[in-house]
Design a protein around this motif. Structure first.
Motif, PDB file in Angstrom:
ATOM      1  N   LEU A 134     -46.463  -6.309  -5.872  1.00  0.00           N
ATOM      2  CA  LEU A 134     -46.370  -5.741  -7.223  1.00  0.00           C
ATOM      3  C   LEU A 134     -44.986  -5.155  -7.497  1.00  0.00           C
ATOM      4  CD1 LEU A 134     -49.870  -4.059  -7.473  1.00  0.00           C
ATOM      5  CD2 LEU A 134     -49.047  -6.005  -8.830  1.00  0.00           C
ATOM      6  N   ILE A 135     -44.396  -4.528  -6.499  1.00  0.00           N
ATOM      7  CA  ILE A 135     -43.043  -3.975  -6.672  1.00  0.00           C
ATOM      8  C   ILE A 135     -42.065  -5.103  -6.969  1.00  0.00           C
ATOM      9  CG2 ILE A 135     -41.121  -2.891  -5.422  1.00  0.00           C
ATOM     10  CD1 ILE A 135     -43.303  -1.103  -4.060  1.00  0.00           C
ATOM     11  N   TRP A 136     -42.202  -6.200  -6.265  1.00  0.00           N
ATOM     12  CA  TRP A 136     -41.335  -7.351  -6.512  1.00  0.00           C
ATOM     13  C   TRP A 136     -41.518  -7.848  -7.943  1.00  0.00           C
ATOM     14  CZ3 TRP A 136     -41.806 -12.479  -7.821  1.00  0.00           C
ATOM     15  CH2 TRP A 136     -40.670 -13.267  -7.624  1.00  0.00           C
ATOM     16  N   GLU A 137     -42.770  -8.044  -8.373  1.00  0.00           N
ATOM     17  CA  GLU A 137     -43.052  -8.494  -9.741  1.00  0.00           C
ATOM     18  C   GLU A 137     -42.488  -7.506 -10.763  1.00  0.00           C
ATOM     19  OE1 GLU A 137     -44.484 -11.215 -11.066  1.00  0.00           O
ATOM     20  OE2 GLU A 137     -45.051 -12.159  -9.185  1.00  0.00           O
ATOM     21  N   PHE A 138     -42.668  -6.217 -10.493  1.00  0.00           N
ATOM     22  CA  PHE A 138     -42.173  -5.179 -11.396  1.00  0.00           C
ATOM     23  C   PHE A 138     -40.660  -5.270 -11.543  1.00  0.00           C
ATOM     24  CE2 PHE A 138     -40.778  -1.003 -12.720  1.00  0.00           C
ATOM     25  CZ  PHE A 138     -41.761  -0.585 -13.615  1.00  0.00           C
ATOM     26  N   GLY A 141     -36.017  -6.389 -14.892  1.00  0.00           N
ATOM     27  CA  GLY A 141     -34.614  -6.754 -14.851  1.00  0.00           C
ATOM     28  C   GLY A 141     -33.785  -5.773 -14.045  1.00  0.00           C
ATOM     29  N   GLY A 142     -34.421  -5.117 -13.099  1.00  0.00           N
ATOM     30  CA  GLY A 142     -33.710  -4.178 -12.238  1.00  0.00           C
ATOM     31  C   GLY A 142     -33.699  -2.752 -12.743  1.00  0.00           C
ATOM     32  N   GLU A 200     -38.135   0.646 -15.584  1.00  0.00           N
ATOM     33  CA  GLU A 200     -39.264   0.600 -16.510  1.00  0.00           C
ATOM     34  C   GLU A 200     -39.518  -0.821 -17.011  1.00  0.00           C
ATOM     35  OE1 GLU A 200     -38.152   3.277 -19.633  1.00  0.00           O
ATOM     36  OE2 GLU A 200     -38.742   5.046 -18.499  1.00  0.00           O
ATOM     37  N   ILE A 201     -40.775  -1.056 -17.399  1.00  0.00           N
ATOM     38  CA  ILE A 201     -41.152  -2.302 -18.059  1.00  0.00           C
ATOM     39  C   ILE A 201     -41.847  -1.945 -19.376  1.00  0.00           C
ATOM     40  CG2 ILE A 201     -41.364  -3.630 -15.929  1.00  0.00           C
ATOM     41  CD1 ILE A 201     -44.418  -3.261 -16.080  1.00  0.00           C
ATOM     42  N   THR A 202     -42.075  -2.953 -20.210  1.00  0.00           N
ATOM     43  CA  THR A 202     -42.779  -2.713 -21.463  1.00  0.00           C
ATOM     44  C   THR A 202     -44.284  -2.633 -21.202  1.00  0.00           C
ATOM     45  OG1 THR A 202     -43.122  -5.052 -21.949  1.00  0.00           O
ATOM     46  CG2 THR A 202     -41.025  -4.072 -22.699  1.00  0.00           C
ATOM     47  N   GLU A 203     -45.016  -2.136 -22.197  1.00  0.00           N
ATOM     48  CA  GLU A 203     -46.472  -2.104 -22.077  1.00  0.00           C
ATOM     49  C   GLU A 203     -47.035  -3.521 -21.989  1.00  0.00           C
ATOM     50  OE1 GLU A 203     -47.762   0.261 -25.410  1.00  0.00           O
ATOM     51  OE2 GLU A 203     -47.617   2.117 -24.246  1.00  0.00           O
ATOM     52  N   ASP A 204     -46.414  -4.473 -22.684  1.00  0.00           N
ATOM     53  CA  ASP A 204     -46.860  -5.868 -22.595  1.00  0.00           C
ATOM     54  C   ASP A 204     -46.660  -6.419 -21.184  1.00  0.00           C
ATOM     55  OD1 ASP A 204     -47.722  -5.983 -25.212  1.00  0.00           O
ATOM     56  OD2 ASP A 204     -45.885  -6.922 -25.954  1.00  0.00           O
ATOM     57  N   ASP A 205     -45.535  -6.060 -20.559  1.00  0.00           N
ATOM     58  CA  ASP A 205     -45.301  -6.483 -19.180  1.00  0.00           C
ATOM     59  C   ASP A 205     -46.296  -5.817 -18.227  1.00  0.00           C
ATOM     60  OD1 ASP A 205     -43.239  -8.219 -19.803  1.00  0.00           O
ATOM     61  OD2 ASP A 205     -41.662  -6.734 -19.417  1.00  0.00           O
TER      62      ASP A 205
END
Length: 170
Positions: free
Chosen positions: A65-69, A74-75, A78-83
């Motif tokens: 999951l960390i890898w996917e995150f 993009g490094g 944070e990611i978006t709620e959609d992601d």
């Protein structure tokens, strides 16, 4: 009974077995998976292998999951709620519950803002409950067999996943 402290002692033990260890929130969630609400202050030595296996499951799932995150972010941190929704879908697959996801999303203090990994990691690692699985099933006629219900649920979930992928490509 002889055993190990249910939270901090178990975390310390696990951190010596796997580097870099696991967050206390994951230890607590893992214990709840095994014991439900019935855990006392200690994990009995007889249950230790079962508990460590659950922590291992979480540890190795977290690595993926960390890898996917990181890919999705993009490094950044944070990611978006959609992601985040995408991570829930790929992690829980057929048992993904849009209702449970929306409940989490609506509980956020700052909806629409970036999502940090530590905000969703425990939820991602938690196994879907029977109620989660039932929640994704459509209302079906009583005469449908278990096989029919499984096919219907799988088709519905596959369609949802395809719609998510199409939106991501746009």
């Amino acid at each position: 009974s002889s055993g190990i402290n249910a939270e901090y002692g178990l975390k310390d033990l696990y951190d010596t077995l796997r580097h870099p260890g696991i967050r206390l929130a994951q230890v607590k969630a893992g214990l709840e998976t095994i014991y439900g609400e019935g855990l006392g202050d200690c994990v009995d030595k007889a249950d230790l292998q079962t508990v460590l296996s659950e922590l291992d499951r979480r540890f190795f799932l977290l690595e993926a999951l960390i890898w996917e995150f990181k890919v999705l972010s993009g490094g950044t941190a944070e990611i978006t709620e959609d992601d985040a929704r995408h991570l829930f879908v790929i992690t829980h697959e057929d048992a993904f519950s849009a209702v449970k996801y929306e409940k989490w999303r609506n509980s956020r203090i700052f909806r629409g803002c970036g999502v940090k990994f530590t905000e969703i990691d425990v939820l991602l690692c938690n196994r879907p409950t029977p109620d989660d699985v039932i929640a994704v099933l459509p209302v079906l006629p009583r005469e449908m067999t278990d096989v029919d219900m499984t096919r219907s649920a799988t088709t519905m979930i596959t369609d949802k996943t395809r719609r998510i992928e199409k939106k991501k490509k746009k």
